[in-house]
Design an enzyme around this catalytic site. Structure first.
Site, PDB file in Angstrom:
ATOM      1  N   PRO B 144     -12.913   8.025  -0.495  1.00  0.00           N
ATOM      2  CA  PRO B 144     -12.786   8.632   0.840  1.00  0.00           C
ATOM      3  C   PRO B 144     -13.523   7.813   1.906  1.00  0.00           C
ATOM      4  O   PRO B 144     -13.049   7.709   3.038  1.00  0.00           O
ATOM      5  CB  PRO B 144     -13.412  10.013   0.658  1.00  0.00           C
ATOM      6  CG  PRO B 144     -13.240  10.318  -0.789  1.00  0.00           C
ATOM      7  CD  PRO B 144     -13.309   9.000  -1.514  1.00  0.00           C
ATOM      8  N   GLY B 147     -12.728   1.949   1.860  1.00  0.00           N
ATOM      9  CA  GLY B 147     -11.364   1.434   1.766  1.00  0.00           C
ATOM     10  C   GLY B 147     -11.359  -0.078   1.782  1.00  0.00           C
ATOM     11  O   GLY B 147     -11.420  -0.728   0.743  1.00  0.00           O
ATOM     12  N   CYS B 249      -6.775  -7.640  -9.365  1.00  0.00           N
ATOM     13  CA  CYS B 249      -5.615  -6.776  -9.638  1.00  0.00           C
ATOM     14  C   CYS B 249      -4.840  -6.524  -8.348  1.00  0.00           C
ATOM     15  O   CYS B 249      -3.604  -6.541  -8.329  1.00  0.00           O
ATOM     16  CB  CYS B 249      -6.078  -5.446 -10.218  1.00  0.00           C
ATOM     17  SG  CYS B 249      -7.087  -5.623 -11.697  1.00  0.00           S
ATOM     18  N   ARG B 254      -0.245  -6.903  -4.376  1.00  0.00           N
ATOM     19  CA  ARG B 254       0.217  -7.195  -3.011  1.00  0.00           C
ATOM     20  C   ARG B 254       1.206  -8.348  -3.006  1.00  0.00           C
ATOM     21  O   ARG B 254       2.020  -8.456  -2.097  1.00  0.00           O
ATOM     22  CB  ARG B 254      -0.970  -7.444  -2.076  1.00  0.00           C
ATOM     23  CG  ARG B 254      -1.844  -8.596  -2.436  1.00  0.00           C
ATOM     24  CD  ARG B 254      -2.979  -8.762  -1.433  1.00  0.00           C
ATOM     25  NE  ARG B 254      -3.882  -7.623  -1.395  1.00  0.00           N
ATOM     26  CZ  ARG B 254      -5.205  -7.711  -1.579  1.00  0.00           C
ATOM     27  NH1 ARG B 254      -5.783  -8.878  -1.854  1.00  0.00           N
ATOM     28  NH2 ARG B 254      -5.961  -6.641  -1.488  1.00  0.00           N
ATOM     29  N   ARG B 279      29.755   3.013  15.712  1.00  0.00           N
ATOM     30  CA  ARG B 279      29.362   3.955  16.762  1.00  0.00           C
ATOM     31  C   ARG B 279      29.953   3.509  18.101  1.00  0.00           C
ATOM     32  O   ARG B 279      29.660   2.414  18.586  1.00  0.00           O
ATOM     33  CB  ARG B 279      27.827   3.993  16.851  1.00  0.00           C
ATOM     34  CG  ARG B 279      27.299   4.826  17.978  1.00  0.00           C
ATOM     35  CD  ARG B 279      27.545   6.301  17.721  1.00  0.00           C
ATOM     36  NE  ARG B 279      26.994   7.117  18.814  1.00  0.00           N
ATOM     37  CZ  ARG B 279      27.013   8.445  18.811  1.00  0.00           C
ATOM     38  NH1 ARG B 279      27.553   9.085  17.790  1.00  0.00           N
ATOM     39  NH2 ARG B 279      26.502   9.103  19.816  1.00  0.00           N
ATOM     40  N   LEU B 349      20.256   3.527  15.505  1.00  0.00           N
ATOM     41  CA  LEU B 349      20.901   4.735  14.998  1.00  0.00           C
ATOM     42  C   LEU B 349      20.741   5.936  15.927  1.00  0.00           C
ATOM     43  O   LEU B 349      21.304   7.005  15.653  1.00  0.00           O
ATOM     44  CB  LEU B 349      20.374   5.097  13.596  1.00  0.00           C
ATOM     45  CG  LEU B 349      21.196   4.536  12.439  1.00  0.00           C
ATOM     46  CD1 LEU B 349      21.055   3.028  12.329  1.00  0.00           C
ATOM     47  CD2 LEU B 349      20.814   5.178  11.113  1.00  0.00           C
ATOM     48  N   GLY B 351      19.846   9.268  17.579  1.00  0.00           N
ATOM     49  CA  GLY B 351      19.388  10.524  16.978  1.00  0.00           C
ATOM     50  C   GLY B 351      19.561  10.521  15.473  1.00  0.00           C
ATOM     51  O   GLY B 351      18.730  11.052  14.730  1.00  0.00           O
ATOM     52  N   GLU B 374      -3.105  -1.847  -0.216  1.00  0.00           N
ATOM     53  CA  GLU B 374      -3.207  -3.180  -0.842  1.00  0.00           C
ATOM     54  C   GLU B 374      -3.727  -4.219   0.134  1.00  0.00           C
ATOM     55  O   GLU B 374      -3.253  -5.345   0.176  1.00  0.00           O
ATOM     56  CB  GLU B 374      -1.842  -3.637  -1.385  1.00  0.00           C
ATOM     57  CG  GLU B 374      -1.126  -2.615  -2.220  1.00  0.00           C
ATOM     58  CD  GLU B 374      -1.613  -2.559  -3.652  1.00  0.00           C
ATOM     59  OE1 GLU B 374      -2.508  -3.360  -4.006  1.00  0.00           O
ATOM     60  OE2 GLU B 374      -1.126  -1.706  -4.399  1.00  0.00           O
ATOM     61  N   THR B 376      -5.369  -3.941   4.215  1.00  0.00           N
ATOM     62  CA  THR B 376      -4.754  -3.580   5.493  1.00  0.00           C
ATOM     63  C   THR B 376      -4.276  -4.848   6.202  1.00  0.00           C
ATOM     64  O   THR B 376      -4.706  -5.963   5.895  1.00  0.00           O
ATOM     65  CB  THR B 376      -5.764  -2.884   6.415  1.00  0.00           C
ATOM     66  OG1 THR B 376      -6.824  -3.814   6.689  1.00  0.00           O
ATOM     67  CG2 THR B 376      -6.352  -1.637   5.768  1.00  0.00           C
TER      68      THR B 376
END
Lengths: 256, 395
Positions: B144, B147, B249, B254, B279, B349, B351, B374, B376
């Site tokens: 927590p 990181g 690892c 990554r 479209r 695309l 909506g 993996e 930032t």
């Protein structure tokens, strides 16, 4: 036991006919005819853990080895490709002659075919090959088992099922509903190139060039054309009575 | 130099003909996984994503393809090349990054950790079963409050005779709640970083699911909670006592991401291209307008550039010349590129781009995770910066 599976390398995507040669354009990417994947799967299922040998057999250009390797990756033991410039343009008659010659060398107990090829959709090659080999043939196999010297087939028909037995050696064309072909595993793919892959010429088969390709074919494509427009079609404009007009039309044709 | 090679037509989905750089075997593996994803993942994954589920029936199917730990050798593992592994990641992520994460974490984090750092007994016990999908692994490094700076970890391992007592919590752990074995990294009393194989039924070990994710929803994400968990010495990695253990690892995993995100981006491009051609706006398809064409051209550029970078790094890895700094640049560029492609596809695309009827917003949301996990984007940027300048700007 030895099972031979006949497979075809078909063009991927939409088929295109070369207007010059009037043949299917096979220059692009190709893949294993998906109907034949059912035949390969069935051979592998029959093989199980036994010492049955499964040989994949094909007639086609060198690139057809890609499709044979797919069969090897799925688990077939060996591949045989009949490839010869003189064989290009073979119709069903010439193709069946060459495949039968290759199969005669192999002497398998059971020959499996897919129900049809997705490019030409002939769906008769298995019958022609069986005839040349002088063996019994069963088509549209929904279930298949081998018991001693006999093959038992549940054959799908328009009205239900036929239960058929035939003595081995025999030829069976499987329905595409018989099984769900496995995906080749990574190890299968990586091991495929190490499995035996023999490329045979017409000379290897003892077939004269005159009996192969266009020279050995009994059909000739004379011309290609679009289907004619339907002259007797009738267009119903909906002015509020379209439903009644359709009902009247169907009733007139005695369809309802 | 004169050449007789025939110019092929442009393939919108392989604009630079990267396909031609692959061997027949590489293509065969790629095509098999692509077919699997087309048949078994793509039709259903929108639904899985909406419900926040990962169907466990996928695990034996992925195992029968032989994908778990596919690039490792020995112990009955396939020993595929790095490029093959990368192409598999690419095709899986063309379906969904969650499915690719399942395979990445099983193979490149958990199995790789055991393969690289485990004792012979640990390898024999776990690797064949994990390859077969009979046992699932997870990898616990992130906490927590730790990181990007894993050295700040608070999970501890204290000696208890010859064995160990583990306490602490890990977070954002893919596969955690379904794992039979967790590779847990913890700090010992003398400050070393050790790796432990924590088994799911060890008393004091819990792996609750994490909820409320808006990304990687077709993936299991968990906390690992360790309260006085007694772990025998035989479950400790014998040789490694520094952060080099877990970081090695992550470098494996990554690498797979560098390829994987090209798959996400390709699916988004494919979807946007089909949509733009159909479209109709102001009487013609939006593909015929300059604004849309610019978007599509930029997207195709990113997809092709990403594919080339990934393949190049894959070849370097197979030759043994790949460095972590190379992977940092690959992850940095390819994930950012894929995210741009996904966001642009979303805008094409309109909506429809926000619904799960189309794959685009699912990939877009997934890529927000991929940008962070993996390593930032920021950390990889600093890794490249350090390699360029020789100056460490991490702290």
């Amino acid at each position: 036991m030895k099972i031979a599976v006949c497979v075809k390398h078909v063009p991927e995507g939409t088929s295109r006919i070369d207007p010059g040669t009037k043949r299917l354009d096979r220059a692009g990417e190709g893949a294993l005819n998906h109907f034949d994947a059912n035949a390969v799967e069935e051979a592998l299922r029959l093989k199980g853990d036994s010492d049955t040998e499964v040989v994949a057999v094909s007639l086609g250009p060198q690139k057809a080895l890609d499709s044979l390797r797919k069969a090897l990756a799925m688990g077939a033991d060996r591949a045989v490709l009949v490839s010869d410039d003189a064989a290009a343009g073979s119709d069903l008659v010439a193709t069946s002659r060459l495949l039968a010659a290759a199969l005669a060398k192999e002497e398998p107990d059971l020959v499996l075919f897919g129900q049809q090829a997705s490019d030409a959709d002939g769906a008769v090659l298995w019958a022609a090959v069986a005839e040349r080999l002088g063996r019994p043939v069963v088509s549209q196999a929904m279930e298949l088992s081998v018991d001693g010297g006999t093959v038992h087939v549940k054959r799908q028909t328009e009205h239900g099922y036929d239960t058929i037995e035939a003595p081995l050696p025999a030829v069976v064309a499987v329905s595409d509903a018989i099984n769900e072909p496995r995906y080749p595993s990574l190890k299968g793919i990586m091991g495929a190139k190490k499995k035996p892959q023999d490329v045979l010429s017409l000379a290897d088969l003892g077939v004269d060039a005159g009996d192969a390709g266009e020279a050995g074919s009994r059909t000739t494509v004379l011309a290609l054309g679009d289907p004619p427009a339907r002259a007797d079609s009738q267009k119903i404009e909906d002015d509020g009575n379209a439903a009644q007009a359709i009902v009247d039309f169907l009733a007139e044709k005695r369809l309802i | 130099m004169a050449t007789t090679a025939k110019k092929t037509e442009i393939d919108p989905l392989d604009y630079l003909a990267v396909d031609a750089l692959l061997s027949d075997e590489e293509r065969a593996i790629r095509d098999t996984v692509r077919q699997f994803v087309t048949e078994k993942v793509k039709p259903y994954v929108g639904e899985w994503f909406e419900r926040g589920e990962l169907p466990l029936e996928l695990i034996p199917e992925l195992a029968s393809l032989g994908l778990f730990g596919m690039h490792l050798e020995g112990y009955g593992l396939p020993e595929a090349s790095s490029v093959m592994y990368g192409l598999v990641c690419q095709e899986l992520e063309a379906g969904d990054a969650g499915i690719r994460s399942l395979v990445s974490v099983q193979g490149s984090l958990s199995m790789y950790a055991i393969w690289k750092w485990g004792s012979e007994e640990q390898k024999q016990r776990w690797l064949p079963a994990m390859h077969a999908g009979e046992k699932i692994g997870c990898f616990g490094l992130t906490e927590p409050d730790a990181g990007s700076d894993p050295g700040a970890m608070r999970t501890t391992a204290k000696r208890d005779g010859s064995d160990w007592i583990l306490n602490g919590a890990k977070m954002w752990i893919t596969n955690g709640s379904i794992a039979d074995v967790a590779v847990v990294w913890a700090r010992t009393e003398d400050g070393a970083i050790n790796g432990f194989l924590v088994e799911k039924d060890m008393p004091g070990f819990e792996a609750p699911l994490m909820h409320h994710k808006m990304s990687l929803r077709a993936s299991i994400t968990s906390e690992l909670v360790l309260k006085d968990v007694h772990v025998p010495e035989e479950n400790r990695f014998p040789e490694i006592s520094t952060l080099r253990g877990p970081l090695s690892c992550l470098n494996e995993a990554r690498f797979g991401i560098v390829f994987g995100v090209v798959g996400s981006a390709r699916t988004c491009l494919e979807t946007a291209l089909d949509y733009a051609k159909e479209r109709i706006v102001f009487g013609k398809p939006i593909a015929g307008y300059q604004l849309t064409q610019q978007k599509l051209a930029e997207m195709a550029l990113e997809v092709n550039r990403g594919a080339l970078v990934a393949l190049h790094l894959g070849r370097m890895k197979d030759e043994g010349t790949l460095r972590p700094e190379h992977v940092s640049m690959g992850k940095m560029g390819n994930v950012r590129g894929a995210l741009d492609v996904a966001r642009t596809a979303r805008s094409i695309l309109g909506g429809n781009g926000i619904t799960l009827e189309y794959p685009v917003i699912r990939h877009m949301n997934n890529l927000e995770t991929v940008l962070t996990y993996e390593g930032t984007h920021e950390v990889h940027t600093l890794s490249v910066g350090k390699a360029l300048t020789g100056e460490n700007a991490f702290r």
